[in-house]
Motif scaffolding. Structure first.
Motif, PDB file in Angstrom:
ATOM      1  N   HIS A 150     -13.593   2.248  -2.120  1.00 54.38           N
ATOM      2  CA  HIS A 150     -12.811   3.072  -1.197  1.00 54.38           C
ATOM      3  C   HIS A 150     -13.603   3.430   0.065  1.00 54.38           C
ATOM      4  O   HIS A 150     -13.053   3.416   1.174  1.00 54.38           O
ATOM      5  N   HIS A 167      -8.285  -4.291  -4.072  1.00 54.81           N
ATOM      6  CA  HIS A 167      -8.734  -2.897  -4.096  1.00 54.81           C
ATOM      7  C   HIS A 167      -7.561  -1.922  -4.118  1.00 54.81           C
ATOM      8  O   HIS A 167      -7.520  -1.012  -4.948  1.00 54.81           O
ATOM      9  N   CYS A 188      -6.310   1.743  -6.066  1.00 58.91           N
ATOM     10  CA  CYS A 188      -6.714   2.912  -5.268  1.00 58.91           C
ATOM     11  C   CYS A 188      -5.451   3.619  -4.792  1.00 58.91           C
ATOM     12  O   CYS A 188      -4.715   3.096  -3.945  1.00 58.91           O
ATOM     13  N   CYS A 194      -5.470   4.477  -0.774  1.00 58.98           N
ATOM     14  CA  CYS A 194      -5.207   3.337   0.107  1.00 58.98           C
ATOM     15  C   CYS A 194      -3.773   2.847  -0.056  1.00 58.98           C
ATOM     16  O   CYS A 194      -3.122   2.476   0.923  1.00 58.98           O
TER      17      CYS A 194
END
Length: 224
Positions: A3, A31, A35, A38
């Motif tokens: 992150h 990712h 997350c 995000c």
């Protein structure tokens, strides 16, 4: 990609603007699936860009159908043209970058500070201030939490309430004290945004009127 790396690289903005290489794009997609922050920012940014694009297409279609006569009075509608709308989108994207790079990290630091162990300033109000004695002085840094300890002389096994008043007699807040709370050495966490000044903490049985019996604890807060 973790992150912090995504924040430094402004990954959400680059992904939305399609500025990533295929390898970087795959790395970021891997990712943000795990997350929440995000994924949330990506969803908000995509929704904004889709709405802005739809608005531009609608305005353009209306302009072709109606074919309005260009007059000075219609100059105000130039703000809806792509020449002005695209910079507006860039501005909104910049605000999103500011939110990600400044506001969110500051919020994270505040939460980390609140959750970190610390030695709090403490004042014992168990005696003296409840019977008209001198007010207890509490010293704390600006924005720092502090703790007050009181004894509740009422032995009834009922819930109580604690009300905080400033020097003018204005009630700032009310705190519910459950019936199973300790009567001796009850610790109260006081907020860090309480400014310097003289205060009175009034404790009475829950639901009782102001004319009913109560215990009053006076203290003076000094911020350094």
């Amino acid at each position: 990609m973790d992150h912090k790396t995504a924040e430094r690289a402004m990954a959400v903005e680059k992904y939305l603007l399609d500025e990533f290489s295929p390898e970087e794009k795959d790395d970021f997609e891997e990712h943000f699936f795990s997350c929440e922050e995000c994924a949330r920012d990506l969803k908000l940014g995509a929704a904004f860009m889709a709405h802005a694009k739809e608005s531009l297409m609608t305005d353009s279609a209306n302009a072709r159908v109606s074919a309005p006569v260009k007059t000075p009075k219609r100059d105000r509608f130039r703000w809806f043209s792509p020449a002005f709308a695209l910079p507006a989108m860039a501005l909104m994207l910049g605000l999103l970058v500011f939110h990600n790079l400044v506001q969110l990290p500051e919020l994270h630091r505040s939460l980390e500070a609140m959750n970190a162990p610390a030695v709090l300033p403490k004042a014992d109000l168990q005696s003296g201030s409840s019977r008209g004695g001198d007010a207890t002085v509490v010293t704390a840094k600006a924005g720092e939490l502090f703790q007050l300890t009181i004894d509740i002389p009422d032995t009834a096994n009922v819930a109580h309430s604690a009300e905080l008043y400033d020097a003018s007699g204005r009630k700032l807040w009310t705190l519910a004290i459950p019936e199973d709370a300790p009567r001796d050495g009850l610790a109260l966490k006081m907020p860090g945004n309480l400014p310097s000044g003289s205060y009175s903490l009034v404790v009475r049985q829950a639901g009782a009127g102001e004319s009913s019996g109560s215990s009053q604890y006076r203290f003076i807060l000094q911020r350094q």
